[in-house]
Design an enzyme around this catalytic site. Structure first.
Site, PDB file in Angstrom:
ATOM      1  N   HIS A 380      75.827 -54.618 -97.904  1.00 29.14           N
ATOM      2  CA  HIS A 380      75.487 -54.218 -96.538  1.00 29.14           C
ATOM      3  C   HIS A 380      75.300 -55.372 -95.573  1.00 29.14           C
ATOM      4  O   HIS A 380      74.775 -55.167 -94.485  1.00 29.14           O
ATOM      5  CB  HIS A 380      74.193 -53.405 -96.538  1.00 29.14           C
ATOM      6  CG  HIS A 380      74.365 -51.997 -96.977  1.00 29.14           C
ATOM      7  ND1 HIS A 380      74.672 -50.981 -96.108  1.00 29.14           N
ATOM      8  CD2 HIS A 380      74.294 -51.426 -98.200  1.00 29.14           C
ATOM      9  CE1 HIS A 380      74.765 -49.849 -96.772  1.00 29.14           C
ATOM     10  NE2 HIS A 380      74.540 -50.089 -98.046  1.00 29.14           N
ATOM     11  N   LYS A 571      67.762 -50.197 -82.052  1.00 30.23           N
ATOM     12  CA  LYS A 571      68.084 -50.671 -83.395  1.00 30.23           C
ATOM     13  C   LYS A 571      66.955 -51.599 -83.800  1.00 30.23           C
ATOM     14  O   LYS A 571      66.108 -51.955 -82.969  1.00 30.23           O
ATOM     15  CB  LYS A 571      69.418 -51.413 -83.417  1.00 30.23           C
ATOM     16  CG  LYS A 571      69.539 -52.468 -82.302  1.00 30.23           C
ATOM     17  CD  LYS A 571      70.912 -53.097 -82.229  1.00 30.23           C
ATOM     18  CE  LYS A 571      71.989 -52.209 -81.654  1.00 30.23           C
ATOM     19  NZ  LYS A 571      72.957 -51.752 -82.633  1.00 30.23           N
ATOM     20  N   ARG A 572      66.907 -52.009 -85.048  1.00 30.50           N
ATOM     21  CA  ARG A 572      65.870 -52.956 -85.430  1.00 30.50           C
ATOM     22  C   ARG A 572      65.956 -54.220 -84.569  1.00 30.50           C
ATOM     23  O   ARG A 572      67.045 -54.604 -84.128  1.00 30.50           O
ATOM     24  CB  ARG A 572      66.000 -53.309 -86.921  1.00 30.50           C
ATOM     25  CG  ARG A 572      65.445 -52.232 -87.835  1.00 30.50           C
ATOM     26  CD  ARG A 572      63.979 -51.951 -87.603  1.00 30.50           C
ATOM     27  NE  ARG A 572      63.159 -53.025 -88.094  1.00 30.50           N
ATOM     28  CZ  ARG A 572      62.478 -53.013 -89.233  1.00 30.50           C
ATOM     29  NH1 ARG A 572      62.493 -51.931 -90.006  1.00 30.50           N
ATOM     30  NH2 ARG A 572      61.759 -54.041 -89.603  1.00 30.50           N
ATOM     31  N   LYS A 577      71.181 -59.266 -83.806  1.00 32.02           N
ATOM     32  CA  LYS A 577      71.582 -58.122 -82.989  1.00 32.02           C
ATOM     33  C   LYS A 577      71.531 -58.451 -81.488  1.00 32.02           C
ATOM     34  O   LYS A 577      72.093 -57.754 -80.673  1.00 32.02           O
ATOM     35  CB  LYS A 577      70.694 -56.919 -83.312  1.00 32.02           C
ATOM     36  CG  LYS A 577      70.929 -56.351 -84.719  1.00 32.02           C
ATOM     37  CD  LYS A 577      69.993 -55.191 -84.995  1.00 32.02           C
ATOM     38  CE  LYS A 577      70.163 -54.586 -86.385  1.00 32.02           C
ATOM     39  NZ  LYS A 577      71.259 -53.600 -86.454  1.00 32.02           N
ATOM     40  N   THR A 681      75.723 -48.191 -87.407  1.00 35.17           N
ATOM     41  CA  THR A 681      75.988 -46.755 -87.376  1.00 35.17           C
ATOM     42  C   THR A 681      75.475 -46.174 -86.057  1.00 35.17           C
ATOM     43  O   THR A 681      75.952 -45.125 -85.627  1.00 35.17           O
ATOM     44  CB  THR A 681      75.315 -46.009 -88.552  1.00 35.17           C
ATOM     45  OG1 THR A 681      73.946 -46.407 -88.620  1.00 35.17           O
ATOM     46  CG2 THR A 681      76.019 -46.315 -89.859  1.00 35.17           C
ATOM     47  N   LYS A 685      76.963 -43.092 -83.518  1.00 31.91           N
ATOM     48  CA  LYS A 685      76.197 -41.963 -82.976  1.00 31.91           C
ATOM     49  C   LYS A 685      76.377 -41.879 -81.452  1.00 31.91           C
ATOM     50  O   LYS A 685      76.560 -40.795 -80.898  1.00 31.91           O
ATOM     51  CB  LYS A 685      74.709 -42.119 -83.298  1.00 31.91           C
ATOM     52  CG  LYS A 685      74.377 -42.147 -84.784  1.00 31.91           C
ATOM     53  CD  LYS A 685      72.914 -42.572 -85.010  1.00 31.91           C
ATOM     54  CE  LYS A 685      72.653 -42.989 -86.445  1.00 31.91           C
ATOM     55  NZ  LYS A 685      71.382 -43.743 -86.591  1.00 31.91           N
TER      56      LYS A 685
HETATM   57  C1  LIG Z   1      71.178 -45.030 -86.811  1.00 32.82           C
HETATM   58  C2  LIG Z   1      69.836 -45.616 -86.853  1.00 32.82           C
HETATM   59  C3  LIG Z   1      69.667 -46.990 -87.089  1.00 32.82           C
HETATM   60  C4  LIG Z   1      70.837 -47.938 -87.240  1.00 32.82           C
HETATM   61  O1  LIG Z   1      71.180 -48.432 -85.959  1.00 32.82           O
HETATM   62  P1  LIG Z   1      72.143 -49.708 -85.790  1.00 32.82           P
HETATM   63  O2  LIG Z   1      72.371 -49.769 -84.325  1.00 32.82           O
HETATM   64  O3  LIG Z   1      73.381 -49.408 -86.552  1.00 32.82           O
HETATM   65  O4  LIG Z   1      71.404 -50.876 -86.308  1.00 32.82           O
HETATM   66  C5  LIG Z   1      68.402 -47.504 -87.111  1.00 32.82           C
HETATM   67  N1  LIG Z   1      67.325 -46.716 -86.932  1.00 32.82           N
HETATM   68  C6  LIG Z   1      67.437 -45.397 -86.688  1.00 32.82           C
HETATM   69  C7  LIG Z   1      66.211 -44.587 -86.479  1.00 32.82           C
HETATM   70  C8  LIG Z   1      68.691 -44.804 -86.654  1.00 32.82           C
HETATM   71  O5  LIG Z   1      68.792 -43.475 -86.457  1.00 32.82           O
END
Ligand SMILES: *Cc1c(COP(=O)(O)O)cnc(C)c1O
Length: 836
Positions: A380, A571-572, A577, A681, A685
């Site tokens: 990952h 995101k985190r 990032k 991911t 979304k």
């Molecule tokens: C989808 C999701 C992530 C992943 O987000 P990235 O932008 O791909 O890092 C992290 N936290 C939550 C709550 C999510 O639904």
């Protein structure tokens, strides 16, 4: 299924079935009357209260149990069907499952939504009040944990036999609050009021052992090894239903909880190591106590290794015990594939070897043959610091037999490497499962690669870089072992549930098939040309923004301004990032207004939303959170801005908030340094919900852009090879600072103390870090990012054209369904067809 297996009350139809009910077996709640009756029964007999005296929580429990009862017959049936069929299944091993709330998902999967709504209306109960009672199980950090949750949803929907295995953390990811703009972590006691979705099975507990030593003994002329552990804990399984979407299938998620055993280990007692035994028992329950909140930067703590072995050993035992008596272990690969979600469960490899060799007394070679076929590994990351290693010291102390086995695997592996490549000592050192610096340690990714039948990355670019940069020697040594499976997300949760308005619009246009065949969204392409469809699409987006505004107002007292572009980065919080890049853009816009170079009235109105948790020990990340909040306070309060820029940072970003934020977004920020984000991911979304992406050529952004087309994506920044070239040349961030007026003004404004009440010291470390280190090349990509944002502003002026692009994003991103990811795994890695 024999009729006597399942209680009549739940196995037989109670009347006319709802059209969405899952014939032929209808549950007790498949009519409005039936639902009401079962709901009241649960309220009275399970909660012990009459309706008139029930709390919101009682009603939530009774409601959830009613949905649960309906799914139960199918669950029991499916478990039995899987057992009887003896078909090959997937054991998904993951230390994290970021599930999100269960109620709506399970209502959707059961098709009971309309009936339940009518039933509750008949009882005078507001479903919203009950929904609000559910605390989401935050048993994961971010993308990796959410991916596991999407995958098990898709497997159930495809009808593939699967058990998800993991840990039932008593405390999931911390609840984030802000005090004076700084992150403060609160414990997430998600189980405080209990959970209606879990089924504990203490009678099926497994004993998991640790520590001690190994010894050899003579077994009728054969020298064998046995592990003499020092202490043990109980692993108690808690089962959760994982219902497929309207297909009557229900798989199982089995999460393990640790308990102290009360048996006294006589051997330890007699050996005089009494204190060690007692100490260990005392700590037993700590094992499943808390999720480690580090994302991408594992800390190598002993308790974490205990957690990993604890759940993996329990899961493997659990599976082996489910096999029929006299099962020929040589046929194990025809029955199971253990999918390793990152390196966290890799200790399962030596564990299976130990069981096969020490306990089942197979020859080493035969055991290794089997083991190699039973595991596959998903990597990952690309960040070197995220590649997990365990010191030999620690691993040998906790799992002495496993360390011996790892050594032997490595020895034989290196012999094979030497045969192939000759005495290339450097290469041997580079490929050894045991690393020597900075201390002797086990490289878990290498062990997984050697043991796995397949190794996959999670997006095309990531898988390529994995082969070329991270594990090139292994790729050469194992032709055909490396493959790609691009991540995906479940359209049930992230479109149907989170965006009912868009879902209805899509279904009205192309029917319902898209929810299980997401490529059918392509049929929307022609609708992008239809002005009335565009109008409807735009009004759904507007309604989603209003809904978000209401949620944020109720939750945090925040407001999304009318008529603003909604620009979202959730995101985190991680330096790679690059939330800092987003922030520099905001500060640049702000500075241009307050310096008078740009009239506020000429700025495209935007609301910027951040959502991000930082690992509690990640100092740089926490400073960035502080700075985002500080910039927000100043910008939002400055009258000169005339309300045209707004920065919102609702705390505690989680799945529940994601479900509200993403459908409302106009612009999706996916701005990691090229070559650092494995897939992402969140990006998928957003695109599926009709946001346009501003993004780098990184992770799955590459594939999103290829699919939606350059005209419908705002690309910026260096490519991965350009990043490499700049490093090679010698990256000097200060050169970029000097060369760009806008950048210099933004950095200087932060450094001046403008966002810290004049105190220059508060954010000095953030500024210095960028100027003198900048590991993730924020400054190098700044000018390109600002130029792309100008294009975003221009594009947003033409709302109709923007909507056109947004529709094409939805229409062309069907590829990113986790159903497709699962089909890829099934065809290329697992070979586990659906059980019909
Ligand atoms: C989808 C999701 C992530 C992943 O987000 P990235 O932008 O791909 O890092 C992290 N936290 C939550 C709550 C999510 O639904």
């Amino acid at each position: 299924m024999t009729a006597s297996d399942i209680a009549p009350g739940s196995a037989h139809p109670t009347g006319a079935t709802h059209p969405l009910a899952l014939a032929p077996v209808a549950g007790p709640a498949s009519t409005v009357d039936g639902f009401v009756r079962q709901f009241l029964r649960n309220l009275n007999y399970e909660r012990g209260v009459p309706l008139s005296a029930s709390s919101d929580n009682d009603r939530y429990f009774a409601f959830a149990m009613t949905v649960r009862d309906y799914l139960m017959a199918r669950w029991l049936e499916d478990v039995k069907r899987q057992r009887d069929a003896q078909a090959k299944g997937v054991a998904y091993l993951s230390a994290e499952y970021l599930l999100g709330r269960q109620l709506d998902n399970n209502l959707l999967a059961s098709g009971l939504g309309d009936i339940a709504a009518e039933a509750m209306a008949a009882c005078g109960i507001d479903i919203e009040d009950m929904r609000a009672q559910e605390v989401e199980p935050g048993l994961g950090n971010g993308g990796l944990g959410r991916l596991a949750a999407c995958f098990i949803d898709s497997l159930a929907t495809l009808g593939v036999p699967n058990t998800g295995y993991g840990i039932r953390y008593e405390y999931g990811i911390f609840r984030q609050t802000f005090q004076d703009g700084q992150q403060v972590e609160q414990p997430d006691s998600w189980l405080k009021l209990g959970s209606p979705w879990e089924f504990p099975h203490p009678e099926a507990a497994q004993t998991i052992t640790f520590g001690g030593h190994t010894e050899t003994y003579d077994d009728e002329g054969v020298t064998r090894t046995r592990w003499v552990p020092a202490w043990n804990v109980l692993a108690v399984p808690y089962n959760y239903m994982v219902p497929g979407y309207l297909n009557g299938r229900v798989n199982t998620l089995r999460l393990w909880s640790s308990r102290a055993t009360n048996e006294f280990d006589l051997r330890v007692f007699n050996s005089g190591d009494y204190e060690e035994a007692v100490r260990a028992q005392t700590f037993a329950e700590n094992i499943s106590k808390v999720l480690y909140p580090e994302d991408s930067t594992p800390q190598g703590k002993e308790l974490r290794l205990q957690q990993q072995y604890f759940f993996v050993a329990a899961s493997i035992k659990d599976f082996l015990e489910s096999l029929p008596e006299g099962f020929d272990l040589a046929e194990l690969p025809e029955r199971i594939i253990f999918q390793l979600n990152d390196t966290h469960p890799v200790i399962g490899v030596p564990e299976l070897m130990r069981i096969l060799v020490d306990e089942k007394k197979l020859e080493w070679d035969a055991a290794w043959q089997i083991t190699q076929q039973c595991f596959a590994y998903t990597c990952h990351t690309l960040l070197p610091e995220a590649l997990e290693v365990w010191s030999v010291d620690l691993l040998g102390r906790l799992l002495p037999r496993h360390l011996e086995i790892i050594y032997r695997i490595n020895e034989e592996f290196l012999i094979a490497v030497r045969e192939r490549f000759g005495d290339d000592e450097l290469r041997l050192r580079n490929m050894s499962i045991i690393g020597e610096f900075p201390e002797r340690s086990v490289r878990m990714a290498f062990l997984a690669t050697v043991a796995g039948s397949k190794v996959n990355g999670v997006a095309e670019l990531h898988s390529q870089l994995l082969r070329d940069k991270v594990l090139p020697d292994f790729d050469e040594f194992y032709p055909g072992k490396f493959t790609n499976v691009t991540n995906g997300v479940t359209p049930r949760r992230f479109v149907r549930l989170s965006n009912p308005g868009l879902s209805e619009l899509i279904t009205d246009a192309i029917g319902t098939g898209w929810l299980t065949d997401l490529e059918r969204l392509r049929e929307l392409e022609v609708y992008a040309e239809d002005p009335s469809f565009r109008e409807s699409f735009a009004s759904v987006k507007a309604a989603n923004k209003r809904r978000l505004s209401e949620v944020l107002h109720a939750r945090d007292g925040l407001e999304v301004s009318d008529g603003h572009m909604l620009d979202v980065m959730v995101k985190r919080l991680h330096e790679y990032k690059r939330q800092m890049l987003k922030l520099l853009h905001i500060v640049t816009e702000y500075e241009s207004i307050v310096s008078g170079r740009v009239a506020a009235g000429d700025v495209t109105p935007r609301t910027f939303i951040f959502g991000a948790k930082a690992a509690p020990g990640y100092v740089n990340a926490k400073r960035i959170i502080h700075l985002i909040n500080a910039v927000g306070s100043v910008v939002n309060a400055d009258a000169r801005v005339e309300g045209r820029l707004k920065v919102l940072f609702p705390p505690n970003y989680n799945v529940t908030l994601a479900e509200r934020l993403i459908p409302a977004a106009d612009l999706s920020e996916q701005i990691s340094l090229a070559g650092k984000e494995a897939s992402g991911t969140g990006n998928m979304k957003f695109a599926l919900n009709g946001a346009l992406t501003i993004g780098t050529d990184d992770g799955a952004n590459v594939e999103i852009r290829e699919l939606v087309g350059d005209d419908n994506f705002f690309l910026f920044g260096q490519t991965e090879p350009e990043v490499e070239a700049l490093w090679a040349k010698g990256y000097k961030p200060s050169d970029f600072y000097q060369a760009d007026d806008g950048l210099r003004r933004a950095m200087d404004l932060i450094a001046s103390g403008a966002f810290s009440g004049g105190d220059r010291s508060v954010f000095e470390p953030v500024v210095s870090n960028l100027l003198y280190d900048d590991r993730f090349m924020v400054l190098a990509d700044y000018s390109s990012y600002i130029a792309a944002q100008a294009k975003v502003d221009a594009a947003y002026q033409d709302q109709d054209a923007w909507t056109h692009s947004a529709i094409l994003n939805v229409a062309r991103c069907g590829f990113f369904s986790s159903d497709r990811s699962m089909r890829d795994y099934i065809e290329r890695i697992w070979h586990t067809p659906p059980l019909l």
